[in-house]
Design a protein around this motif. Structure first.
Motif, PDB file in Angstrom:
ATOM      1  N   SER A  99       1.029   4.074   2.701  1.00  0.00           N
ATOM      2  CA  SER A  99       2.021   4.419   1.687  1.00  0.00           C
ATOM      3  C   SER A  99       3.357   3.782   2.044  1.00  0.00           C
TER       4      SER A  99
ATOM      5  N   LYS B 229       1.534   2.341 -12.094  1.00  0.00           N
ATOM      6  CA  LYS B 229       1.185   3.766 -12.176  1.00  0.00           C
ATOM      7  C   LYS B 229       0.560   4.054 -13.533  1.00  0.00           C
TER       8      LYS B 229
ATOM      9  N   GLY C 136      -2.957   3.225 -13.671  1.00  0.00           N
ATOM     10  CA  GLY C 136      -3.820   3.953 -12.758  1.00  0.00           C
ATOM     11  C   GLY C 136      -4.065   3.272 -11.423  1.00  0.00           C
TER      12      GLY C 136
ATOM     13  N   LEU D 225      -0.442   5.875  -7.118  1.00  0.00           N
ATOM     14  CA  LEU D 225       0.003   7.259  -7.186  1.00  0.00           C
ATOM     15  C   LEU D 225       1.426   7.286  -6.663  1.00  0.00           C
TER      16      LEU D 225
ATOM     17  N   MET E 272       4.589   9.968  -5.653  1.00  0.00           N
ATOM     18  CA  MET E 272       4.952  11.369  -5.443  1.00  0.00           C
ATOM     19  C   MET E 272       6.284  11.454  -4.710  1.00  0.00           C
TER      20      MET E 272
ATOM     21  N   ARG F 212       1.415   5.069  -3.116  1.00  0.00           N
ATOM     22  CA  ARG F 212       0.175   4.681  -2.440  1.00  0.00           C
ATOM     23  C   ARG F 212      -0.824   4.240  -3.492  1.00  0.00           C
TER      24      ARG F 212
ATOM     25  N   GLY G 291      -3.896   4.223  -5.835  1.00  0.00           N
ATOM     26  CA  GLY G 291      -4.761   5.198  -6.481  1.00  0.00           C
ATOM     27  C   GLY G 291      -6.204   4.733  -6.349  1.00  0.00           C
ATOM     28  N   ARG G 292      -7.115   5.506  -6.890  1.00  0.00           N
ATOM     29  CA  ARG G 292      -8.545   5.148  -6.803  1.00  0.00           C
ATOM     30  C   ARG G 292      -8.822   3.779  -7.421  1.00  0.00           C
TER      31      ARG G 292
END
Length: 157
Positions: free
Chosen positions: A47, A72, A75, A78, A80, A92, A94-95
């Protein structure tokens, strides 16, 4: 007619980015070249904050902020609030970003080989010339150079 530096640079970027974007499409990837600096950093570390991404990728913080927002939305990332300081946003993969990474890395290797072949055809490798120009502008900005050139162009009373 001689093209100005800005026109030449824009045209070069169009030629390079257009080919890279097409390579992603040919590989079946829905991915923009502008995402690569962020993806490369996050491929190496779990991250990073927006500021860290900007520093490590070598691009401006506003550019990172815009790119992260787009990624983001798609997708890939992520985002936060930071655990220690909620004002900092931590980013970081994401899937979807993690799933794309192996295919992207293969594209990046092909792109690097293509860049090496271009460099080999030039009297001065483009990568070296660009690094030298960026370093020179880090010492004395283009804005400062324009101001200085404008003062020289003004008639003296």
């Amino acid at each position: 007619m001689n093209q100005g530096l800005g026109t030449q640079l824009r045209h070069l970027i169009e030629l390079l980015d257009g080919a890279v974007e097409q390579a992603y499409a040919d590989a079946g990837l829905d991915y923009r070249p502008r995402y690569t600096p962020v993806m490369r950093v996050l491929a190496q570390r779990q991250s990073a904050t927006i500021g860290q991404l900007a520093e490590l990728a070598g691009i401006t913080q506003p550019a990172v902020t815009q790119t992260v927002a787009l990624m983001k939305k798609e997708g890939l990332l992520l985002v936060m609030a930071g655990a220690e300081d909620g004002r900092h946003r931590v980013v970081r993969l994401g899937r979807r970003g993690q799933a794309l990474l192996p295919r992207l890395q293969a594209c990046w290797k092909a792109t690097a080989r293509a860049a090496d072949s271009l460099d080999a055809e030039l009297e001065v490798p483009l990568s070296a010339c660009l690094a030298q120009a960026i370093a020179a502008l880090g010492h004395r900005s283009f804005a400062e150079r324009i101001r200085h050139a404008g003062k020289k162009a003004q008639p003296t009373p």
